[in-house]
Design a protein around this motif. Structure first.
Motif, PDB file in Angstrom:
ATOM      1  N   THR A   1      -2.961   1.845  -4.605  1.00  0.00           N
ATOM      2  CA  THR A   1      -3.778   2.952  -5.124  1.00  0.00           C
ATOM      3  C   THR A   1      -2.952   4.056  -5.786  1.00  0.00           C
ATOM      4  O   THR A   1      -3.496   4.851  -6.539  1.00  0.00           O
ATOM      5  CB  THR A   1      -4.605   3.592  -3.997  1.00  0.00           C
TER       6      THR A   1
ATOM      7  N   GLU B   1       0.814  -1.227   0.000  1.00  0.00           N
ATOM      8  CA  GLU B   1       0.000   0.000   0.000  1.00  0.00           C
ATOM      9  C   GLU B   1       0.843   1.271   0.000  1.00  0.00           C
ATOM     10  O   GLU B   1       0.328   2.348  -0.270  1.00  0.00           O
ATOM     11  CB  GLU B   1      -0.969   0.009   1.193  1.00  0.00           C
TER      12      GLU B   1
ATOM     13  N   LYS C   1      -4.886  -3.856  -8.109  1.00  0.00           N
ATOM     14  CA  LYS C   1      -6.094  -3.655  -7.312  1.00  0.00           C
ATOM     15  C   LYS C   1      -6.215  -4.726  -6.231  1.00  0.00           C
ATOM     16  O   LYS C   1      -6.555  -4.432  -5.082  1.00  0.00           O
ATOM     17  CB  LYS C   1      -7.322  -3.687  -8.234  1.00  0.00           C
TER      18      LYS C   1
ATOM     19  N   LYS D   1      -4.341  -3.961  -3.267  1.00  0.00           N
ATOM     20  CA  LYS D   1      -4.762  -2.723  -2.604  1.00  0.00           C
ATOM     21  C   LYS D   1      -3.790  -1.564  -2.861  1.00  0.00           C
ATOM     22  O   LYS D   1      -3.574  -0.708  -1.993  1.00  0.00           O
ATOM     23  CB  LYS D   1      -4.966  -2.945  -1.114  1.00  0.00           C
TER      24      LYS D   1
END
Ligand SMILES: [Zn+2]
Length: 249
Positions: free
Chosen positions: A213, A154, A208, A211
């Motif tokens: 972004t 992330e 995706k 996770k």
């Protein structure tokens, strides 16, 4: 050398990252003119000169740059002091946390991917065409960065460079069936009797599911934009290679 700087990376002062175009080098046809690959049949002296032009533009020592002998695999190499410009490893992803050690991925239709972890100060460069994407080279590289540097997915910033789009990449039914089997039907587009694949759709699905972004995707298709990039399919296979470069300062 004409280069593009992904805006996703511009806030980071300890990072230099860019993609080249086919412009600003000295190679002759059909490699005109900023080809960076030695294996495509171009004059090696011209290729070295192009590398020198890029190194000057991005302010790094050309001998410290590590590129790859890319083989459409899922092999990942951690770059250490044993590798040099003249000894590129056979693999499709490079990772490192060494400062001033530029990593390079070359492409002409495949997706060159640059990865940055601003927390653990680590970088990666990945080559993903259809085979690499279906073999999960990108998620495997992200996993390797976690195991090697403690990089959490992330926290990663990831840029997908110019590549052939679903507008132009026609595939056969066997490959379409493989995409279906692996759960990537949404990357396929059927038109008349033809089927087209958008490799970036596969890569974005993989990001995706992790996770992630912080992502930037080039909206340029290399086959549509042969004026700006090299295209293996668009240029009937005899062509040069652009590159993505990433450097931790
Ligand atoms: Zn296109």
């Amino acid at each position: 050398m004409k280069i593009l700087f992904p805006s996703l990376f511009t806030p980071f002062s300890d990072l230099t990252a860019a993609f080249t175009t086919r412009h600003g080098g000295i190679s002759k046809a059909p490699y005109e003119n900023a080809n960076l690959a030695f294996h495509v049949g171009d004059n090696p002296e011209d290729v070295v000169k192009n590398h020198d032009l890029l190194a000057t533009k991005l302010d790094y020592d050309r001998y410290s740059l590590i590129h790859m002998r890319q083989i459409h695999s899922d092999k990942i190499v951690r770059v250490d002091h044993t590798l040099t410009f003249n000894t590129p490893p056979e693999c499709d992803a490079l990772i490192t946390n060494r400062p001033n050690t530029p990593l390079m991925v070359m492409s002409a239709d495949c997706t060159g991917i640059l990865i940055y972890d601003p927390i653990q100060k680590a970088i990666g460069a990945v080559h993903a065409g259809r085979a690499g994407a279906l073999n999960s080279i990108l998620p495997k590289t992200i996993q390797a960065m976690y195991q090697t540097f403690g990089s959490k997915s992330e926290n990663l910033y990831i840029v997908l460079g110019p590549s052939i789009g679903g507008c132009c990449y026609e595939i056969n039914e066997a490959i379409a069936a493989e995409c279906d089997e692996k759960g990537y039907s949404l990357a396929l587009r059927r038109e008349d009797e033809k089927v087209f694949l958008d490799v970036n759709t596969i890569l974005l699905e993989q990001l995706k599911s992790l996770k992630i972004t912080h992502i930037e995707v080039s909206d340029h298709c290399t086959a549509c934009r042969k004026d700006e990039y090299f295209s293996y399919r668009g240029d009937a296979q005899h062509t040069g290679r652009i590159a993505g470069v990433i450097i931790l300062r």
